[in-house]
Motif scaffolding. Structure first.
Motif, mmCIF file in Angstrom:
data_model
loop_
_atom_site.group_PDB
_atom_site.id
_atom_site.type_symbol
_atom_site.label_atom_id
_atom_site.label_comp_id
_atom_site.label_asym_id
_atom_site.label_seq_id
_atom_site.Cartn_x
_atom_site.Cartn_y
_atom_site.Cartn_z
ATOM 1 N N ILE A 1 -78.684 68.260 -5.282
ATOM 2 C CA ILE A 1 -79.210 67.250 -6.192
ATOM 3 C C ILE A 1 -78.447 67.361 -7.506
ATOM 4 O O ILE A 1 -78.241 68.467 -8.027
ATOM 5 N N LEU A 2 -78.040 66.236 -8.060
ATOM 6 C CA LEU A 2 -77.282 66.223 -9.298
ATOM 7 C C LEU A 2 -78.249 65.946 -10.452
ATOM 8 O O LEU A 2 -78.995 64.965 -10.418
ATOM 9 N N VAL A 3 -78.208 66.839 -11.436
ATOM 10 C CA VAL A 3 -79.034 66.661 -12.628
ATOM 11 C C VAL A 3 -78.087 66.504 -13.815
ATOM 12 O O VAL A 3 -77.251 67.367 -14.078
ATOM 13 N N VAL A 4 -78.184 65.377 -14.500
ATOM 14 C CA VAL A 4 -77.282 65.068 -15.607
ATOM 15 C C VAL A 4 -78.064 65.217 -16.908
ATOM 16 O O VAL A 4 -79.094 64.557 -17.100
ATOM 17 N N PRO B 1 -84.642 75.197 -0.750
ATOM 18 C CA PRO B 1 -83.621 74.413 -0.028
ATOM 19 C C PRO B 1 -82.843 73.473 -0.946
ATOM 20 O O PRO B 1 -81.717 73.112 -0.635
ATOM 21 N N ILE B 2 -83.424 73.072 -2.044
ATOM 22 C CA ILE B 2 -82.737 72.142 -2.949
ATOM 23 C C ILE B 2 -81.806 72.949 -3.859
ATOM 24 O O ILE B 2 -82.219 73.934 -4.477
ATOM 25 N N LYS B 3 -80.564 72.523 -3.900
ATOM 26 C CA LYS B 3 -79.585 73.163 -4.767
ATOM 27 C C LYS B 3 -79.182 72.141 -5.838
ATOM 28 O O LYS B 3 -78.675 71.069 -5.508
ATOM 29 N N THR B 4 -79.474 72.443 -7.090
ATOM 30 C CA THR B 4 -79.162 71.494 -8.154
ATOM 31 C C THR B 4 -77.809 71.813 -8.768
ATOM 32 O O THR B 4 -77.374 72.962 -8.793
ATOM 33 N N LYS B 5 -77.189 70.736 -9.234
ATOM 34 C CA LYS B 5 -75.939 70.918 -9.975
ATOM 35 C C LYS B 5 -76.142 70.244 -11.329
ATOM 36 O O LYS B 5 -76.491 69.058 -11.378
ATOM 37 N N LEU B 6 -75.970 71.007 -12.366
ATOM 38 C CA LEU B 6 -76.160 70.485 -13.711
ATOM 39 C C LEU B 6 -74.837 69.929 -14.210
ATOM 40 O O LEU B 6 -73.788 70.568 -14.083
ATOM 41 N N LEU B 7 -74.903 68.777 -14.828
ATOM 42 C CA LEU B 7 -73.679 68.106 -15.247
ATOM 43 C C LEU B 7 -73.926 67.470 -16.604
ATOM 44 O O LEU B 7 -74.993 66.876 -16.847
ATOM 45 N N ALA B 8 -72.939 67.606 -17.476
ATOM 46 C CA ALA B 8 -73.029 66.938 -18.779
ATOM 47 C C ALA B 8 -72.770 65.449 -18.596
ATOM 48 O O ALA B 8 -72.032 65.060 -17.703
ATOM 49 N N PRO B 9 -73.385 64.610 -19.415
ATOM 50 C CA PRO B 9 -73.230 63.158 -19.230
ATOM 51 C C PRO B 9 -71.791 62.697 -19.217
ATOM 52 O O PRO B 9 -71.433 61.804 -18.445
ATOM 53 N N ASP B 10 -70.936 63.258 -20.041
ATOM 54 C CA ASP B 10 -69.551 62.782 -20.085
ATOM 55 C C ASP B 10 -68.742 63.203 -18.861
ATOM 56 O O ASP B 10 -67.617 62.760 -18.673
ATOM 57 N N GLN B 11 -69.299 64.099 -18.037
ATOM 58 C CA GLN B 11 -68.574 64.517 -16.817
ATOM 59 C C GLN B 11 -68.981 63.705 -15.578
ATOM 60 O O GLN B 11 -68.485 63.919 -14.491
ATOM 61 N N LEU B 12 -69.898 62.789 -15.777
ATOM 62 C CA LEU B 12 -70.459 62.042 -14.627
ATOM 63 C C LEU B 12 -69.403 61.217 -13.902
ATOM 64 O O LEU B 12 -69.398 61.104 -12.674
ATOM 65 N N LEU C 1 -74.518 56.453 -21.778
ATOM 66 C CA LEU C 1 -73.421 56.903 -20.911
ATOM 67 C C LEU C 1 -72.211 56.020 -21.176
ATOM 68 O O LEU C 1 -72.356 54.849 -21.556
ATOM 69 N N PRO C 2 -71.037 56.543 -20.961
ATOM 70 C CA PRO C 2 -69.842 55.713 -21.131
ATOM 71 C C PRO C 2 -69.809 54.585 -20.095
ATOM 72 O O PRO C 2 -70.426 54.682 -19.035
ATOM 73 N N GLY C 3 -69.100 53.520 -20.432
ATOM 74 C CA GLY C 3 -69.045 52.332 -19.565
ATOM 75 C C GLY C 3 -68.693 52.618 -18.123
ATOM 76 O O GLY C 3 -69.383 52.167 -17.195
ATOM 77 N N PRO C 4 -67.613 53.412 -17.854
ATOM 78 C CA PRO C 4 -67.269 53.692 -16.444
ATOM 79 C C PRO C 4 -68.405 54.376 -15.700
ATOM 80 O O PRO C 4 -68.595 54.155 -14.507
ATOM 81 N N ALA C 5 -69.164 55.206 -16.409
ATOM 82 C CA ALA C 5 -70.270 55.902 -15.746
ATOM 83 C C ALA C 5 -71.345 54.918 -15.284
ATOM 84 O O ALA C 5 -71.969 55.091 -14.231
ATOM 85 N N LEU C 6 -71.517 53.843 -16.099
ATOM 86 C CA LEU C 6 -72.491 52.819 -15.691
ATOM 87 C C LEU C 6 -72.090 52.192 -14.363
ATOM 88 O O LEU C 6 -72.899 52.015 -13.450
#
Lengths: 301, 622
Positions: free
Chosen positions: B367-370, B390-401, B420-425
């Motif tokens: 699961i990705l958590v931003v 069983p759930i493995k989370t990955k923490l991510l900064a918004p600009d790395q999305l 969020l930046p435009g490309p992330a949208l």
């Protein structure tokens, strides 16, 4: 006033209609009383009959003086005698007379009413009426008298009989003919379901004895036109014989056969100067009697 | 001469009725007294010959009438050869015959050792062989789409027979009305005598199309790929989806051959529900199987095979013409995709005895958590309460999305991650459109415009509202308990949903595709949702930390977060079920289907695949 015997057959209104009628014989008749009918004997009426040679003992008042003046011979004037009429009502009470189609009287009931009406007319006209009831033999033979009490008795006798047993019309008619001595009017009420030639011969027997004869051939409408709607097993009321037929299928031939049967009476009766009338039980009897007597009166003039 | 209803010929026995009635009428005559039967006998004697003749003629007439009626009800059909002198005399003309052949899977029903399909094949062939030289025939198979075997009428009857002989039954339901209209369309303006023959097993479903207008829109005629059917070039057929009697030329006679069993006996698994939707390696999934049964009461057995190994079997007593539910618990399976087959006992219709589905068993669930570590503290702990979860989370900064491959995650949590930046949208929108689930928790970083910049938001955000005074705990209500988000939701004993809110997003009107799932005591929804493409967006009105509300501390928070993950697995994961007579788009399951691919069922039988262009999606339909 008519007595109870007539009242059981005729209502006052019917009696009133019949009261003014009279029945005439077309031939001379031999009565016992003075009446309005021609007699074979010479009598004291005003009607001239013939001349006869004067014989000693004759009443001189009957000598025809005019003839004596012309011929110089004595002749006596003779006049017609007038007598009363004797009527014999001959009623058939065989088992076949008990037949009645739906809503109609039996032929025997109708014959009784018809006989009562004629008898009333006869007695009312000061004539005599007698009665014969028969089937296989003569069941009742009542002499002719000219009183209402006699008519009542006769009709009471008639009412006491019911249609039953086989018929032997021809043989019985011969006996009745033999039993009536003087010339009379014989009226037969029957369906005439017997050997046709024998019956015709019996009627001829009456005529030979100079009786005036009227035949009322009483039939139910269903016997005449056979208008049954369904096939059935028909049982002869006299013989008990049975036959299964579909009336619609044989109607045409039945009418032909029955027409020949009727013609077998009509023609010889006409030849013998016998008044033959076929009466259907759906016809009001008082109307029929009235029409018949008026017609007879018209033709006898 | 043949008879369409030969059973009525048996009614010719009624020809003796007039005679019987005549004899009965004689026996039932009424007895009646009559003055004399002398004249009746004489008349009868004279009429006897005539009566006998009349009776005979009447009997003859009535008997002939009865025979004629029986003959007429048997529907005789006489064919006059166009070449015979008699046929020529009568002006026998050429015929154009269109045959509609029911190709539904029910035609595989075994009857007296033969399938109804084989019997129907003989029937079609006999119709073709009954044609005269010069007559023309066209043949349409009624499957889920209309398959023109011979789209244009042909006078090559041998070719038609050979084509018919080569056919196999389909695995689909049939649309007889569409096929009939297509066939009528072909022979509409030929100028010859025209006839339409329908050869079917007469199952009720096949006739529904003749009664009601159905909405199934068929595109251009199917283009079979690997099936032995000829190419659609044989005839371009206009397919009408609704039966309208006014479109039918009343001068074209219909002949219907009803084949097959009068009271078919069939037992088949109809539906399967899997619980839980997310199956981990230690999960013993439950299968709720609905089995339908037609026919008299009987005993049957239902077995569950996993990877063609029987794991459960159960005997059932079936009532006449009824359905029933069975619950099977199958043992935990190792991680991977497993083929499950539910099978009922053999019956005359074998084709629908198997229900196939794929179960994907996961070892863990990424699961990705931003968001920042601080903002995602509660989310992380809710998703992974223990080290071996069983759930493995990955923490991510918004600009790395933008640089992350989202397809690897069934669910993405945005925790105070906006703006969020435009490309992330764009990346997120594509992700949701293809089936991903995005759960958005607001935070102090974003303004309402940052939320409204997304095109997939369930509702427009009006403002961020601070609630003054002491926060009061508000009860939360499930506004749509049947929503898949709440499927299998289990609350801790004695707990009830609720939160004390200090700050919140205030929503404007909901998007037409959006709906409120959880409501608070105020009019403003607590959680709104929207289906976007094949995915879904969840937007909470409070943040995932303690600054906006005490939701993260409530016993409702953990189950709710897990429900979002389950929802994501249920939507985005492969959920392949193969029901009898159904089709599914193979390309939805396998992204690249090579040409000439073969689909093998778990029981090692080969399943047909055909190319279609349906609802704007290219794909391969089974």
């Amino acid at each position: 006033m008519p007595a109870a015997g007539i009242a059981s057959f005729l209502k006052p209104a019917e009696l009133h209609k019949l009261g003014r009628l009279a029945i005439n014989s077309r031939y001379v008749v031999e009565g016992s009383l003075a009446g309005r009918h021609r007699s074979p004997n010479k009598g004291s009426s005003t009607e001239f009959a013939e001349h006869r040679n004067y014989n000693p003992g004759d009443d001189p008042k009957h000598i025809d003086w005019k003839v004596l003046g012309r011929t110089d011979r004595y002749f006596v004037r003779r006049y017609e005698d007038e007598t009363n009429l004797r009527v014999y009502l001959v009623v058939d009470r065989s088992a076949s007379m008990a037949y009645a189609s739906e809503g109609k009287p039996t032929k025997y009931e109708y014959a009784c009413h018809l006989a009562a009406a004629v008898g009333y007319v006869v007695v009312k006209a000061k004539d005599s009426v007698g009665l014969c009831v028969y089937a296989e033999k003569i069941d009742a033979n009542i002499g002719a008298r000219n009183s209402f009490s006699h008519l009542n008795n006769a009709l009471a006798t008639l009412k006491g009989y019911k249609p039953a047993s086989k018929t032997s019309t021809a043989k019985t008619l011969h006996r009745i003919a033999d039993s009536i001595r003087r010339r009379a009017l014989v009226i037969l009420f029957s369906d005439l379901f017997d050997e046709q030639d024998d019956i015709v011969r019996a009627i001829a027997h009456f005529r030979k004895l100079h009786h005036d004869v009227i035949v009322f051939h009483i039939l139910d409408p269903m016997e005449v036109d056979l208008s049954f709607k369904k096939g059935a097993e028909f049982v002869d009321m006299e013989t008990g014989e049975m036959v299964i037929v579909d009336p619609r299928a044989i109607a045409e031939d039945y009418l032909k056969v029955f027409g020949e049967f009727l013609e077998g009476y009509r023609k010889p009766c006409a030849e013998m100067n016998v008044d033959y009338r076929m009466v259907k039980t759906d016809e009001p009897f008082d109307t029929f009697v009235r029409a018949y007597l008026e017609e007879r009166k018209r033709f006898s003039r | 001469m043949t008879f369409l209803s030969p059973l009525f010929l048996g009614a010719a026995g009624a020809a003796v009725l007039p005679l019987v009635l005549h004899l009965m009428a004689k026996r039932n005559t009424v007895r009646m007294n009559f003055s004399t039967v002398r004249f009746l006998k004489l008349a009868q004697k004279q009429s006897s010959t005539k009566i006998r003749m009349e009776n005979f003629l009447l009997w003859l007439l009535r008997t002939l009438l009865m025979l004629l009626l029986a003959f007429a009800f048997a529907k005789p059909v006489a064919r006059l050869s166009g070449h015979s002198s008699f046929g020529s005399l009568l002006g026998a003309s050429r015929r154009d015959v269109a045959i509609v052949w029911d190709g539904s899977y029910s035609m595989s029903y075994e009857l007296n050792g033969r399938s109804v399909w084989d019997v129907s094949k003989d029937s079609v062939i006999s119709i073709i062989r009954g044609l005269n030289k010069g007559d023309r025939v066209s043949i349409f198979v009624a499957a889920d789409t209309v398959v023109p075997l011979i789209g244009e009428p042909t006078s090559d009857l041998d070719f038609a027979v050979a084509t018919v002989k080569a056919q196999q039954y389909r695995y689909t339901p049939s649309s007889l009305s569409d096929a009939a209209l297509a066939a009528l369309d072909v022979i509409k303006n030929t100028g010859n005598e025209r006839e339409l023959f329908i050869v079917t097993d007469g199952q009720n479903s096949a006739w529904d199309g003749f009664r009601t207008a159905h909405s199934a829109s068929s595109g251009p005629s199917a283009a079979p790929a690997s099936s032995p059917l000829p190419s659609p070039a044989a005839g371009q057929v206009r397919v009408l989806s609704t039966w309208n009697p006014d479109q039918v030329d009343k001068n074209i006679p219909f002949f219907v051959s009803l084949l097959g069993a009068k009271n078919p006996v069939n037992t088949a698994p109809l539906t399967v529900q899997v619980q839980p939707p997310l199956i981990m390696a230690d999960t013993a999934p439950e299968l709720q199987v609905t089995v339908g049964h037609a026919g008299p009461a009987q005993q049957n057995s239902v077995a569950v095979y996993v990877d063609e190994r029987e794991v459960v079997r159960r005997s059932v007593d079936l009532s006449a013409n009824t359905g029933f539910n069975l619950m099977f618990t199958i043992p935990p399976m190792p991680p991977g995709t497993h083929a499950v087959r539910i099978q009922t006992a053999d019956d005359p219709l074998m084709l629908d005895n198997n229900f196939l589905l794929l179960l994907k068993v996961r070892e863990n669930l990424p699961i990705l958590v931003v968001g920042s570590e601080e903002d995602t503290f509660f989310i992380n702990h809710a998703l992974t309460p223990t080290d071996n979860a069983p759930i493995k989370t990955k923490l991510l900064a918004p600009d790395q999305l933008v640089s992350e491959t989202l397809d690897n995650y069934p669910c993405v949590f945005l925790v105070n991650a906006l703006p969020l930046p435009g490309p992330a949208l764009t990346v997120l929108q594509d992700y949701v459109h293809k089936g991903g689930v995005v759960a958005i928790f607001p935070g102090n970083r974003a303004t309402p415009d940052d939320y409204n910049a997304f095109s997939f938001m369930p509702a427009k955000v009006l403002r961020i509202e601070d609630i003054t005074g002491m926060p009061e705990r508000q009860p939360l209500a499930l506004l749509d308990p049947l929503d898949p988000l709440f499927s299998g939701l289990k609350m801790p004993p004695g707990a009830s949903p609720g939160a004390a809110v200090q700050r919140r997003l205030v929503f404007d009107k909901l998007d037409p595709n959006g709906k409120a799932l959880i409501g608070a005591s105020s009019e403003n929804p607590f959680l709104v949702s929207r289906v976007f493409g094949t995915g879904r967006v969840l937007l909470f009105s409070v943040s995932a930390d303690r600054q906006w509300s005490d939701l993260p501390l409530s016993p409702f928070f953990l189950p709710l977060v897990h429900q979002a993950v389950h929802l994501a697995c249920g939507i985005g994961e492969d959920k392949v079920q193969v029901q009898p007579s159904s089709s599914f788009v193979l390309s939805d399951v396998i992204s690249q289907v090579p040409e000439g691919a073969t689909l093998i069922a778990p029981d090692h039988t080969s399943l047909p695949i055909r190319k279609v262009q349906k609802e704007g999606r290219g794909g391969i339909l089974r």
